[in-house]
Design an enzyme around this catalytic site. Sequence first.
Site, PDB file in Angstrom:
ATOM      1  N   GLY A 281       0.789  -1.226   0.000  1.00 47.92           N
ATOM      2  CA  GLY A 281       0.000   0.000   0.000  1.00 47.92           C
ATOM      3  C   GLY A 281       0.820   1.273   0.000  1.00 47.92           C
ATOM      4  O   GLY A 281       0.281   2.362  -0.173  1.00 47.92           O
TER       5      GLY A 281
ATOM      6  N   CYS B 139     -28.051  -8.903 -15.801  1.00 49.19           N
ATOM      7  CA  CYS B 139     -27.541  -8.760 -17.166  1.00 49.19           C
ATOM      8  C   CYS B 139     -28.596  -9.262 -18.148  1.00 49.19           C
ATOM      9  O   CYS B 139     -29.124 -10.358 -18.007  1.00 49.19           O
ATOM     10  CB  CYS B 139     -26.247  -9.540 -17.339  1.00 49.19           C
ATOM     11  SG  CYS B 139     -25.665  -9.563 -19.045  1.00 49.19           S
TER      12      CYS B 139
ATOM     13  N   CYS C 120     -26.837 -12.375 -20.215  1.00 50.38           N
ATOM     14  CA  CYS C 120     -26.466 -13.655 -19.615  1.00 50.38           C
ATOM     15  C   CYS C 120     -27.177 -13.897 -18.283  1.00 50.38           C
ATOM     16  O   CYS C 120     -26.909 -14.887 -17.615  1.00 50.38           O
ATOM     17  CB  CYS C 120     -24.951 -13.739 -19.429  1.00 50.38           C
ATOM     18  SG  CYS C 120     -24.358 -12.850 -17.985  1.00 50.38           S
TER      19      CYS C 120
ATOM     20  N   CYS D   8     -23.395  -7.036 -18.570  1.00 45.92           N
ATOM     21  CA  CYS D   8     -22.161  -7.196 -17.795  1.00 45.92           C
ATOM     22  C   CYS D   8     -21.064  -6.286 -18.337  1.00 45.92           C
ATOM     23  O   CYS D   8     -20.861  -6.213 -19.549  1.00 45.92           O
ATOM     24  CB  CYS D   8     -21.627  -8.629 -17.905  1.00 45.92           C
ATOM     25  SG  CYS D   8     -22.621  -9.845 -17.058  1.00 45.92           S
TER      26      CYS D   8
ATOM     27  N   CYS E 208     -19.339 -12.486 -19.260  1.00 46.18           N
ATOM     28  CA  CYS E 208     -20.655 -12.553 -19.894  1.00 46.18           C
ATOM     29  C   CYS E 208     -20.663 -13.600 -21.018  1.00 46.18           C
ATOM     30  O   CYS E 208     -21.555 -14.433 -21.112  1.00 46.18           O
ATOM     31  CB  CYS E 208     -21.013 -11.177 -20.447  1.00 46.18           C
ATOM     32  SG  CYS E 208     -22.741 -10.972 -20.872  1.00 46.18           S
TER      33      CYS E 208
END
Lengths: 360, 295
Positions: B30, B239, B242, B264, B270
């Site tokens: 980080g 979605c 899908c 998606c 997807c």
Amino acid sequence: MYVAVKGGEKAIANAHRWLDEERRGPVKIKALSIDQIKGQMSLAVSRVMAEGSLYDPELAALAIKQSQGDLIEAIFLIRAYRTTLPRFGTSLPIDTDSMQCKRRISATFKDIPGGQILGPTFDYTHRLLNFKLLADGEVMEAVNQSPEPSSMPHILELLNNDGLIQQEKATSERPHDLTREPLTLPADRAVRLQALTRGDEGFLLGLGYSTQRGYARNHAFVGELRIGFVEVEMTIPELGFSIVIGRIEISECETVNQFQGSKTEPAQFTRGYGLVFGQQERKSIAMALVDRALRWKELGEDNLGAAAQDEEFVLYHCDNIQATGFVEHIKLPHYVDFQSELELVRKLRHDAAELEKASE
Amino acid sequence: MSNDYNFAYLDEQTKRMIRRGLLKSIAIPGYQVPFASREMPMPYGWGTGGVQVTSACLVPEDKIKVIDQGADDTTNAVSIRQFFEKTAKVETTTHTEKASLIQTRHRIPEHDLDENQILVYQVPIPEPLRFLEPRESETRKMHALTEYGLMHVKLYEDIAHHGHIATSYAYPVKVEGRYVMDPSPIPKFDNPKMSMCPALQLFGAGREQRLYAIPPYCEVISLDFEDHPFTRLKANAECELCSANNSYLDEVIIDDEGNRMFVCSDTHYCEARQADGHRGKRNRLDQEGYDATHI
């Protein structure tokens, strides 16, 4: 019906072909040659070399041609090429005292040793369009006169002899290289000058101007401005001595500024310094103004909160390649972030509406 | 081009310099490590940081995937993929699970990553405190002193004004209990995927000259308050191609009446679902003349 956007590869390839055609323009007209650009657009070539940090008029001209005259794009091409070049070594500091000047003026003294040379300048031209050039008008040849051999000492050094101008401190340290090491703050003067000399001309012009209009006002005179060729020398380890490896054209500006003294320094003149590749008078003057403004701490002046005094602000924003990339990147797809903002705004509006309903 | 330039474009010395920076960033999860970012042949702000990290990590055996907004076929993803095809001649793929290195802008793939993968993020502004304090000299001090009060005040003020934390992407996180980090502009929906992720996550900010990292299996916590816990955010829909109801969705305007559909954002996810026979409401097999399985 929803049709998914596909075929990015083909679109990119076609777009680039179209760009190439636009760049070339009507094919009935002869294509620009690199020599034409180099010879007739030499100030544009200067700018591309300076901000591209690579002294090579031919490549700069090529970049201008390839970028359709978009100078920032040309600078970008040069920068990207420059990064791939190996580094053989470091030249000795150039000696601008021995410059072959084509222009050299001082605004502080009426006459100077070595003389004032106006040289090829736009100054005192009346800015009237020369319609003869529309018809390929030929030009009058310049008057030739061989120069009287004389030395051209730096004018501000004459003040230095009297102790009237602040002494620059010599340093034996190897200067930090901005293109090989990350910028860290506070930056020393060598780093600041490196950043300014490759910084955007327009940005420095605006900042320099702001110092004249009262944002960290520090009235400057052009102590000396000189443009011409200097030799570049390098010590070759195998030889054990230095040899001249080439000549470069540079513009150098030293400003002299009033200075009433501070807690740490006596009353004296101080200077700002601008040094740029090629013939770039405006840039070198602006650079000197900004350099001087950035020296407030070293000279014990007050920080007036002006942009030109703010090292972090100036150094992080003067590079036009960084700036143009980031400013223009917002045209890239952002639909994912935008979608999340959309959901958030909807949610906030929904909550506010609920709240209002409840209070009614 | 590949003959004129070194493998993956950058010279070996530069790659070494970047790898050293990456090792440091992995050692201090980080933490933003300054590095001498090079000028790349693509604009700053367009992924030069990610490209340099990828270049430093690539080996000839790698299989690389490049996504932008979750999709393999967005123009900038195509452009960066082509760059590595040309300069490194590595194999490319759109399959998340088959890629050994994935360079991304603004998304984390839906499919779980594994220990053999590296995820490289393109980062515009690496400093999570930048919009609260514009000065780098100040923000570096704040990190050094773990002085994150300003950030908490900002989040608190959001709640006071709006009832919610009004940050929906680039939502700040804390890594291994120490550094507050900008996850790059991914939607906050993706934030939880960073935590305890088996893959190595590397972040490159070219213009800002910073590298940082989340080593595998690190704890990454999205900043929040006990009484206002972090929540993921996505469109309340599934979605339409899908039928996935757990993936991040793009909203697409489909006609000039302003009608929309949700789909998606992760194109490979997807596609894979559709190949498995999942069908959304606009993509039923009985609908004639419509074939979106190739999205």
